[in-house]
Design a protein around this motif. Structure first.
Motif, mmCIF file in Angstrom:
data_model
loop_
_atom_site.group_PDB
_atom_site.id
_atom_site.type_symbol
_atom_site.label_atom_id
_atom_site.label_comp_id
_atom_site.label_asym_id
_atom_site.label_seq_id
_atom_site.Cartn_x
_atom_site.Cartn_y
_atom_site.Cartn_z
ATOM 1 N N GLU A 175 -11.920 7.260 11.303
ATOM 2 C CA GLU A 175 -11.707 8.017 12.344
ATOM 3 C C GLU A 175 -10.099 6.953 12.395
ATOM 4 O OE1 GLU A 175 -11.862 8.622 17.042
ATOM 5 O OE2 GLU A 175 -13.605 7.782 15.799
ATOM 6 N N GLU A 176 -10.437 5.758 12.007
ATOM 7 C CA GLU A 176 -9.614 4.828 11.812
ATOM 8 C C GLU A 176 -8.347 5.174 11.008
ATOM 9 O OE1 GLU A 176 -8.260 0.193 13.162
ATOM 10 O OE2 GLU A 176 -10.025 0.749 12.012
ATOM 11 N N ALA A 177 -8.999 5.295 9.745
ATOM 12 C CA ALA A 177 -7.846 5.327 8.286
ATOM 13 C C ALA A 177 -7.114 6.943 8.488
ATOM 14 C CB ALA A 177 -8.855 5.880 7.045
ATOM 15 N N GLU A 178 -6.105 6.549 8.184
ATOM 16 C CA GLU A 178 -5.201 7.396 7.745
ATOM 17 C C GLU A 178 -4.859 8.239 6.502
ATOM 18 O OE1 GLU A 178 -0.540 5.717 7.458
ATOM 19 O OE2 GLU A 178 -0.998 4.530 10.029
ATOM 20 N N VAL A 179 -5.499 7.162 5.416
ATOM 21 C CA VAL A 179 -5.823 8.166 4.492
ATOM 22 C C VAL A 179 -7.348 7.484 3.687
ATOM 23 C CG1 VAL A 179 -5.674 8.484 1.973
ATOM 24 C CG2 VAL A 179 -3.273 7.715 3.336
ATOM 25 N N VAL A 180 -7.946 8.849 3.873
ATOM 26 C CA VAL A 180 -9.128 8.565 2.875
ATOM 27 C C VAL A 180 -9.831 9.414 1.515
ATOM 28 C CG1 VAL A 180 -11.788 9.709 3.331
ATOM 29 C CG2 VAL A 180 -10.813 9.624 4.830
ATOM 30 N N VAL A 181 -9.896 7.876 1.260
ATOM 31 C CA VAL A 181 -10.233 8.203 -0.292
ATOM 32 C C VAL A 181 -11.430 7.645 -1.060
ATOM 33 C CG1 VAL A 181 -9.141 6.656 -2.579
ATOM 34 C CG2 VAL A 181 -7.503 6.855 -0.990
ATOM 35 N N LYS A 217 -6.331 14.016 8.510
ATOM 36 C CA LYS A 217 -6.128 13.239 8.323
ATOM 37 C C LYS A 217 -5.394 13.451 5.734
ATOM 38 C CE LYS A 217 -8.409 9.802 10.476
ATOM 39 N NZ LYS A 217 -7.819 9.347 10.804
ATOM 40 N N LYS A 218 -5.000 12.372 5.085
ATOM 41 C CA LYS A 218 -5.090 12.525 3.494
ATOM 42 C C LYS A 218 -6.057 12.106 3.120
ATOM 43 C CE LYS A 218 -2.401 13.301 -0.341
ATOM 44 N NZ LYS A 218 -2.093 14.463 -0.188
ATOM 45 N N VAL A 219 -6.612 13.272 2.645
ATOM 46 C CA VAL A 219 -8.108 12.824 1.534
ATOM 47 C C VAL A 219 -7.676 12.841 0.220
ATOM 48 C CG1 VAL A 219 -10.299 13.363 1.077
ATOM 49 C CG2 VAL A 219 -9.287 13.800 3.687
ATOM 50 N N MET A 220 -7.731 11.889 -0.766
ATOM 51 C CA MET A 220 -7.735 12.053 -1.954
ATOM 52 C C MET A 220 -9.217 11.063 -2.957
ATOM 53 S SD MET A 220 -4.138 10.135 -1.792
ATOM 54 C CE MET A 220 -3.466 10.593 -3.527
ATOM 55 N N ALA A 221 -9.320 12.286 -3.706
ATOM 56 C CA ALA A 221 -10.447 11.442 -4.968
ATOM 57 C C ALA A 221 -9.566 10.493 -5.914
ATOM 58 C CB ALA A 221 -11.129 12.945 -5.750
ATOM 59 N N ILE A 222 -10.298 9.704 -6.331
ATOM 60 C CA ILE A 222 -9.881 9.087 -7.585
ATOM 61 C C ILE A 222 -11.360 8.551 -8.551
ATOM 62 C CG2 ILE A 222 -7.667 8.095 -6.720
ATOM 63 C CD1 ILE A 222 -9.287 5.706 -6.652
ATOM 64 N N SER A 223 -11.315 7.973 -9.886
ATOM 65 C CA SER A 223 -12.417 6.959 -9.823
ATOM 66 C C SER A 223 -11.281 5.717 -11.547
ATOM 67 C CB SER A 223 -12.857 8.393 -11.309
ATOM 68 O OG SER A 223 -12.963 7.051 -12.368
#
Length: 228
Positions: A11-17, A43-49
């Protein structure tokens, strides 16, 4: 209660990775992203490896280009948050290694991680985070790094030493749902088991601290964020 802490962090995060995207199917990944978009709109949601490098450049560009947001402060149940924190035992330790002959540090750190995992599982202690590093004392600037985030996962080497070593230092960072004293005992027993299986390598517990976080006692509780 531990889940409450996790959800408040989201909830606190601005970006969820989402890391380790390579470990799940595209359909499951899309479902997870849609769920996060639904639960945490805006919120900005991004997927990474991190292992494969996928998505890292986009993530870093977003961080560099973004300004911190000014938002209403979260509503936190500090009693529940404290109870959740109290379930987690924390341990930080340093182990000094010396061997009578060169040995494979990657295999050693993998083996002790498995032994520590088994010690914790046998005591019904759910791992929240285990990270161990092995740094040679001489000759190499590289380190071996191993991670574990759940009891039913296999400890994974994310970085390896390029050659055998004769001595080094292991740093252990562990969080688990257990009494901190149990975590210390699990580390001690894992070291003892390693000396049985690897008699040429002597492991000495040089430093250890084990504790539970104290209850959060905020001096001030904001009703909304204020621009400076």
């Amino acid at each position: 209660k531990v889940v409450y802490i996790y959800l408040k962090q989201l909830e606190e995060a601005e970006v969820v990775v989402i890391n380790k995207m390579e470990t799940i199917s595209e359909a499951d990944l899309n479902h997870l992203i849609d769920r996060l978009d639904s639960e945490y709109p805006g919120k900005k949601v991004m997927a990474i490896s991190a292992r494969e490098g996928t998505g890292l450049e986009s993530w870093l560009r977003h961080i560099q280009a973004s300004e911190p947001l000014s938002e209403t402060a979260m509503d936190v149940d500090y009693e529940l948050y404290a109870e959740g924190e109290a379930l987690l035992g924390w341990l930080n330790a340093t182990v000094e290694l010396k061997s009578t002959a060169a040995f494979n540090g990657n295999e050693w750190i993998k083996d002790i991680a498995l032994k520590l995992q088994q010690q914790l599982k046998s005591n019904s202690a759910e791992v929240a985070h285990l990270k161990m590093t092995l740094s040679p004392n001489k000759g190499l600037d590289d380190i071996a790094v191993i991670n574990l985030v759940r009891n039913d996962f296999i400890p994974e080497l994310s970085q390896e030493l390029p050659e055998d070593i004769t001595e080094g230092q292991v740093i252990i960072n562990l969080r688990a749902e257990a009494n901190p004293t149990l975590l210390k005992q699990a580390v001690i027993e894992a070291i003892q088991q390693m000396e049985t299986d690897h008699p040429q390598v002597k492991g000495t517990l040089d430093h250890v601290e084990h504790f539970r976080p104290g209850k959060p006692e905020p001096t001030y509780r904001l009703s909304e964020a204020v621009d400076s």
